[in-house]
Write an enzyme that holds these catalytic residues in place. Structure first.
Site, PDB file in Angstrom:
ATOM      1  N   LYS A  53      54.929 -21.359 -12.519  1.00 29.12           N
ATOM      2  CA  LYS A  53      53.671 -21.208 -11.785  1.00 29.12           C
ATOM      3  C   LYS A  53      52.704 -22.349 -12.126  1.00 29.12           C
ATOM      4  O   LYS A  53      52.066 -22.929 -11.239  1.00 29.12           O
ATOM      5  CB  LYS A  53      53.048 -19.835 -12.092  1.00 29.12           C
ATOM      6  CG  LYS A  53      53.837 -18.690 -11.469  1.00 29.12           C
ATOM      7  CD  LYS A  53      53.435 -17.310 -11.966  1.00 29.12           C
ATOM      8  CE  LYS A  53      54.389 -16.254 -11.381  1.00 29.12           C
ATOM      9  NZ  LYS A  53      54.152 -14.891 -11.842  1.00 29.12           N
ATOM     10  N   GLN A  97      50.484 -11.955 -16.171  1.00 30.00           N
ATOM     11  CA  GLN A  97      51.924 -11.793 -15.995  1.00 30.00           C
ATOM     12  C   GLN A  97      52.367 -10.414 -16.493  1.00 30.00           C
ATOM     13  O   GLN A  97      52.000  -9.980 -17.585  1.00 30.00           O
ATOM     14  CB  GLN A  97      52.661 -12.913 -16.758  1.00 30.00           C
ATOM     15  CG  GLN A  97      54.154 -12.949 -16.532  1.00 30.00           C
ATOM     16  CD  GLN A  97      54.564 -13.313 -15.110  1.00 30.00           C
ATOM     17  OE1 GLN A  97      53.852 -14.009 -14.396  1.00 30.00           O
ATOM     18  NE2 GLN A  97      55.707 -12.828 -14.686  1.00 30.00           N
ATOM     19  N   ASP A 120      47.515 -12.267  -7.011  1.00 28.01           N
ATOM     20  CA  ASP A 120      48.771 -11.506  -7.055  1.00 28.01           C
ATOM     21  C   ASP A 120      48.779 -10.398  -5.996  1.00 28.01           C
ATOM     22  O   ASP A 120      49.834  -9.881  -5.632  1.00 28.01           O
ATOM     23  CB  ASP A 120      48.918 -10.828  -8.424  1.00 28.01           C
ATOM     24  CG  ASP A 120      50.037 -11.420  -9.272  1.00 28.01           C
ATOM     25  OD1 ASP A 120      50.938 -12.051  -8.694  1.00 28.01           O
ATOM     26  OD2 ASP A 120      49.991 -11.221 -10.491  1.00 28.01           O
TER      27      ASP A 120
HETATM   28  N1  GUN Z   1      56.224 -10.112 -13.109  1.00 25.16           N
HETATM   29  C1  GUN Z   1      57.260 -10.237 -12.240  1.00 25.16           C
HETATM   30  N2  GUN Z   1      56.814 -10.657 -11.036  1.00 25.16           N
HETATM   31  C2  GUN Z   1      55.473 -10.804 -11.146  1.00 25.16           C
HETATM   32  C3  GUN Z   1      54.464 -11.234 -10.257  1.00 25.16           C
HETATM   33  O1  GUN Z   1      54.689 -11.547  -9.088  1.00 25.16           O
HETATM   34  N3  GUN Z   1      53.209 -11.272 -10.755  1.00 25.16           N
HETATM   35  C4  GUN Z   1      52.929 -10.924 -12.047  1.00 25.16           C
HETATM   36  N4  GUN Z   1      51.656 -10.975 -12.439  1.00 25.16           N
HETATM   37  N5  GUN Z   1      53.833 -10.516 -12.890  1.00 25.16           N
HETATM   38  C5  GUN Z   1      55.107 -10.473 -12.451  1.00 25.16           C
END
Ligand code: GUN
Length: 283
Positions: A53, A97, A120
């Site tokens: 990311k 996350q 998100d």
């Molecule tokens: N953990 C697995 N996929 C995601 C996601 O798309 N966003 C976040 N914040 N955590 C994750």
């Protein structure tokens, strides 16, 4: 193989080029889009995801901040960090996350993020906006799936879409997005009786369970479009999805591979959401 591949890497490159151009235009107006990513603990998969990311931000010219905290961070300390980032005018998107350590209430942390920075799309305000068709951030993975369908010119109106999985992150928002495009939507889950009878009726199937071989060739109507959200390892340790790709590719008309399908699209839509959060400041 009869199915055509929907290449998530190629589509991501196209969409990220568009993001980069819009980032440049926004910078000319004095705004650099900024994403803050918070990682708590040392889950190996999460470390890879957050690194990707941050790299995507760098590649598209955005500002990014990666905060890494030990698994012992308290819930109160994490909430204080989220609050500080809510106030930070250089940050337009905040991503915590998941999963978080067990002593932290993840939903409470998500609800602490300002909905204006919820890139998100997990906040209840974002979920409510999606449900009612109001403007708001869409969760990145199902949003990426919609972009993949759009990229092949697929008309969803009147089609039967079957979503396998009902998570808040993928299955439920996916179903709402398909419904918004006038598909007839069936959501299947672990208590569904006779999954195969339902998938055999589907024009579009989205598999989002997190288990190998949830969808096999005998469960797919010839010509169906199959999107594979799964991210699993097979017995040899190789990355694979929820779909038995080798079998289903001979029945479907379009299919997403794993890796190189939905995965890169998730990060691409995170870039889009972060950019659009910053663009709202000049709109
Ligand atoms: N953990 C697995 N996929 C995601 C996601 O798309 N966003 C976040 N914040 N955590 C994750």
């Amino acid at each position: 193989m009869t199915a055509q591949l929907i290449d998530g890497n190629a589509l991501s490159r196209q969409l990220r080029a568009n993001v980069s151009a819009r980032v440049t235009a926004l910078k000319a107006k004095g705004i650099t889009p900024g994403l803050a990513v918070i990682l708590v603990g040392d889950n190996p998969a999460s470390q890879v995801y957050v690194r990707n990311k941050v790299k995507a931000c760098e590649d598209t010219g955005m500002h990014s901040v990666l905060e890494r905290w030990p698994a012992t961070l308290s819930e109160a300390e994490l909430l204080a960090r989220v609050d500080a980032l809510n106030q930070d005018t250089t940050i337009h998107g905040i991503l915590v996350q998941l999963p978080l350590p067990a002593h932290i209430d993840a939903q409470k942390v998500i609800e602490a993020i300002s909905p204006a920075k919820d890139v998100d799309g997990f906040h209840i305000a974002s979920a409510g906006a999606l449900m009612t068709g109001m403007p708001g951030f869409w969760p990145c993975t199902p949003y990426g799936c919609m972009k993949m369908l759009e990229s092949i010119g697929y008309e969803l109106k009147g089609k039967h879409a079957v979503v396998i999985g009902r998570s808040n992150i993928v299955g439920k928002p996916m179903a709402l997005m398909l419904l918004q495009q006038n598909a007839t939507v069936t959501i299947c889950h672990s208590s569904t009786q006779d999954l195969k009878a339902l998938t055999l009726q589907a024009d579009v199937i989205v598999a989002a369970v997190g288990k190998r071989n949830v969808l096999t060739a005998d469960m797919v109507k010839p010509g169906a479009v199959v999107l594979d959200v799964g991210m699993n390892r097979n017995d040899e340790g190789k990355l694979c999805g929820d779909v038995d790709f080798d079998g289903v590719k001979d029945v479907a008309s379009w299919i997403t591979p794993v890796p190189g399908g939905v995965g890169p699209m998730t990060i691409t839509m995170l870039m889009v959401n972060t950019l659009e959060s910053a663009e709202r400041l000049v709109a």
